[in-house]
Motif scaffolding. Structure first.
Motif, mmCIF file in Angstrom:
data_model
loop_
_atom_site.group_PDB
_atom_site.id
_atom_site.type_symbol
_atom_site.label_atom_id
_atom_site.label_comp_id
_atom_site.label_asym_id
_atom_site.label_seq_id
_atom_site.Cartn_x
_atom_site.Cartn_y
_atom_site.Cartn_z
ATOM 1 N N ARG A 67 5.453 9.630 2.485
ATOM 2 C CA ARG A 67 3.992 9.102 2.846
ATOM 3 C C ARG A 67 3.556 8.212 1.834
ATOM 4 O O ARG A 67 3.262 7.204 2.205
ATOM 5 N N ALA B 214 2.971 4.377 2.618
ATOM 6 C CA ALA B 214 1.582 3.788 2.066
ATOM 7 C C ALA B 214 1.760 2.423 1.366
ATOM 8 O O ALA B 214 1.170 1.602 1.571
ATOM 9 N N LEU C 18 -6.611 0.975 6.914
ATOM 10 C CA LEU C 18 -5.886 2.031 7.140
ATOM 11 C C LEU C 18 -4.467 1.738 7.156
ATOM 12 O O LEU C 18 -4.082 0.613 7.114
ATOM 13 N N PHE C 19 -3.375 3.003 7.055
ATOM 14 C CA PHE C 19 -1.930 2.386 7.161
ATOM 15 C C PHE C 19 -1.469 2.618 8.589
ATOM 16 O O PHE C 19 -1.627 3.521 9.147
ATOM 17 N N ASN C 20 -1.447 1.348 9.096
ATOM 18 C CA ASN C 20 -1.550 1.307 10.754
ATOM 19 C C ASN C 20 -0.024 1.766 11.318
ATOM 20 O O ASN C 20 -0.119 2.020 12.366
ATOM 21 N N ASN D 14 -2.392 9.485 7.596
ATOM 22 C CA ASN D 14 -3.446 8.910 7.084
ATOM 23 C C ASN D 14 -4.140 9.345 6.218
ATOM 24 O O ASN D 14 -4.602 9.421 5.066
ATOM 25 N N VAL E 136 -2.751 4.685 14.385
ATOM 26 C CA VAL E 136 -4.374 4.266 13.914
ATOM 27 C C VAL E 136 -4.545 3.252 14.756
ATOM 28 O O VAL E 136 -5.847 2.777 15.136
ATOM 29 N N ARG F 259 -11.602 4.111 13.805
ATOM 30 C CA ARG F 259 -10.854 3.919 12.695
ATOM 31 C C ARG F 259 -11.706 4.249 11.513
ATOM 32 O O ARG F 259 -11.297 4.592 10.389
ATOM 33 N N GLU G 100 -10.799 6.373 8.301
ATOM 34 C CA GLU G 100 -11.176 6.187 7.082
ATOM 35 C C GLU G 100 -11.840 6.815 6.150
ATOM 36 O O GLU G 100 -11.419 6.982 5.021
ATOM 37 N N ARG H 283 -9.910 10.115 5.446
ATOM 38 C CA ARG H 283 -8.886 9.842 4.328
ATOM 39 C C ARG H 283 -9.608 9.965 3.167
ATOM 40 O O ARG H 283 -8.833 10.321 1.835
#
Lengths: 313, 291
Positions: free
Chosen positions: A180, A184, B110-112, B119, B172, B180, B184, B187
């Motif tokens: 992950r 990322a 975010l990590f789309n 996430n 996301v 979203r 976030e 996260r």
């Protein structure tokens, strides 16, 4: 028909080796957007390390083993792990010395640096084993009859090892904390850092695994093919890179399928008779593969599995 | 200087209470220059535990630069930033997360290509231990840790009701803008922060969503015991929930005090009214961004 099936299996086995090398290109590109030109030469040194480890254990091309034994199997396992670790550590060192200092430089700088590292590694290979072909140990492994086809067991072995490695990588990337973090960092390095991910460490891990897979590929290459030389990785690397682009660079599954497809093409092109192409298909396989690369770039620049990723913010 | 005036002259009671509590976050005379440009100039700021503090100011006043300084993206040119009395100097962003500061972004980052759940799991990165080998061989402790991490991630998503829990496996990018923003925050919570930095948490939200955001920001403090520092453009939002408000203009802090004090501070009014056209342009900009 038997020839065709045989070429199919040979193609898959060769393709699996390309796939393993292609994964290294695609992982590095995915995470720092660099085409790691030195990757193929890491593969070359992997073949040399395999030979060196086996000869230290007394298994040499001049004095090949006559029967398979558990001792021999464990010696081969040692060579495989040794090649993996050597290449993995080499990959990490290269990143640390030649790429990391240039991480925020214009993109051309690390690319040139990569070409430089590639040339250095080729010369290291030349100093180590000279400017000639070096033979691998040929193993006393026969073939089995599978239906109408007589298959070299080594092809099956190559396929099995490659599939295990690729499945392991896929699990690592999709299901674990480290994977992950890799995804990322690949997507948004700064945001990943701000979520507590140690970016340098994760990039290091990526190089470790990518280069290590090239080491493993070098080992299984040594089982399947007769010899190596200091320039081998550069050529094989280009083909593997084509595989990565075919699959969509940055995409792991794409690299795996890209490798297999390229391997199949490489093998099946041999079927083209000399009446169609001068000297037969065998003389043309590289030309065909690079023609394919050009076609992909023209018609589907993002590759078979790639998406047009939106511009990073 | 003016900020000290505000504090001492008009809130003796609050100041007396405040001096007893140690600051969680303290900026001491922090300056950041880029080449010849001074983005942040000699800013002092104190955030005490369980406070909600806002940083406001016209566009380009240096608010986001202050956030970037606190989270370690930039190193201060001079001055010092302390978390619970310990200097953050020289720490990389990921180490600062370990110290207990996390953040969200003005333009959601975010990590789309990951799911909602993933996430939040990335947010837990620092709190998990699994290494490469353990992950590859899926040792019992790694599997157990992964299971706990997922439960914790769902718990965090549950803070915003059941909607996000139900959509945990969606990518996301398929979520609404407000959702979203919530992911976030989840996260950012995943790293177990002491201090949460929210960069325009209601940007791009409609009125209903904004009111809801104000509610959950308060709940973050009241239920989770967090300390919150936020940048906000909607004055009504900040005025309603902040314990105190720091106002930046051209990189300098021109006021710091209770919402009502700041609202009637002459320099603040001048800073805002004097460049109203710019503020408007900025609103248009963020509207364009949403579109």
């Amino acid at each position: 028909m038997a020839t065709f099936l045989n070429l199919l299996i040979v193609g898959l086995a060769t393709g699996a080796i390309y796939a393993l090398i292609a994964l290294g290109y695609t992982m590095v590109y995915g995470i720092i957007e660099l085409i790691n030109f030195a990757h193929g030469d890491i593969f070359t040194l992997g073949t040399f390390v395999t030979i060196a480890i086996l000869s230290m254990l007394g298994v040499t091309a001049a004095n090949p083993p006559s029967t398979m034994s558990w001792v021999l199997v464990s010696e081969l396992a040692l060579a495989c792990i040794g090649s993996f670790l050597f290449c993995a550590v080499l990959g990490v060192l290269i990143e640390r010395v030649a790429y990391r200092p240039l991480r925020n430089a214009p993109r051309l700088a690390p690319l040139i640096s990569a070409i430089g590292v590639s040339l250095v590694l080729q010369d290291v290979g030349k100093l180590w084993f000279g400017n000639t072909n070096v033979s691998f140990v040929s193993l006393p492994i026969g073939s089995v009859q599978m239906g109408p086809v007589n298959v070299d067991v080594i092809n099956i072995f190559v396929l099995v090892v490659a599939i295990i490695l690729m499945a392991g990588l896929q699990l690592l990337v999709t299901r674990t904390r480290i994977g992950r973090a890799m995804r990322a960092v690949a997507q948004d390095r700064d945001a990943a850092a701000l979520m507590g991910v140690n970016v340098n460490l994760i990039i290091g891990v990526t190089f470790f695994i990518g280069a290590g897979l090239a080491g493993a590929a070098a080992f299984i290459y040594s089982l399947k093919f007769p010899n190596t030389y200091f320039y081998l990785g550069f050529e094989q690397g280009l083909i593997a890179f084509t595989a990565a682009v075919l699959g969509g660079i940055g995409n792991l599954v794409g690299a795996m399928f890209g490798g297999l497809i390229i391997g199949l093409i490489y093998s099946l092109v041999t079927l083209i008779p000399a009446t169609v192409l001068p000297h037969g298909g065998n003389a043309w396989n590289k030309a065909v593969i690079f023609a394919i690369l050009i076609l992909i770039l023209v018609f589907r620049p993002s590759g078979l599995f790639g998406q047009n990723t939106p511009e990073k913010v | 200087m003016s900020s000290e005036e505000v504090r001492t002259s008009s809130q003796p009671a609050a100041a007396a209470v405040a001096s007893k509590t140690e600051a969680l976050l303290e900026l001491r005379n922090v300056t950041k220059t880029f080449g010849g440009l001074t983005a942040v100039s000699k800013v002092d700021l104190i955030v005490r535990p369980r406070e909600i503090v806002s940083v406001i100011g016209p566009n380009g006043a240096g608010k986001t630069t202050v956030f970037n300084l606190i989270t370690g993206i930039y190193e201060p040119s001079s001055g010092e930033i302390l978390l619970a009395g310990r200097s953050l100097a020289g720490l990389s962003p990921d180490k600062i997360v370990l110290q207990g500061i996390t953040r969200t972004f003005q333009n959601i980052r975010l990590f789309n290509n990951m799911t909602v759940l993933e996430n939040v799991l990335v947010g837990q990165h620092t709190r998990l231990k699994a290494g490469v080998l353990g992950s590859l061989f899926r040792t019992r402790s790694v599997v157990a840790e992964e299971k706990r991490a997922r439960e914790r991630a769902l718990e965090l998503l549950g803070f915003f009701g059941t909607a996000l829990v139900a959509r945990q496996d969606e990518y996301v990018m398929n979520l609404s803008y407000a959702d979203r923003r919530r992911v976030e925050i989840a996260r950012a919570l995943a790293a177990d922060p002491k201090l949460l930095l929210l960069d325009e948490p209601t940007a791009g939200m409609n009125e209903v969503e904004t009111l809801e955001a104000v509610k959950y920001i308060r709940r973050l403090r009241d239920e989770l015991g967090l300390t919150i520092l936020l940048i906000e453009h909607k004055l009504a939002v900040t005025m309603g929930m902040s314990d105190h408000i720091a106002v930046l203009d051209y990189g300098q802090k021109i006021a710091d005090g209770l919402p009502d004090e700041v609202r009637y501070d002459e320099r603040v009014i001048a800073a805002y009214l004097g460049r109203q056209s710019e503020t408007k342009a900025e609103d248009d900009e963020s509207a364009a961004e949403e579109a």
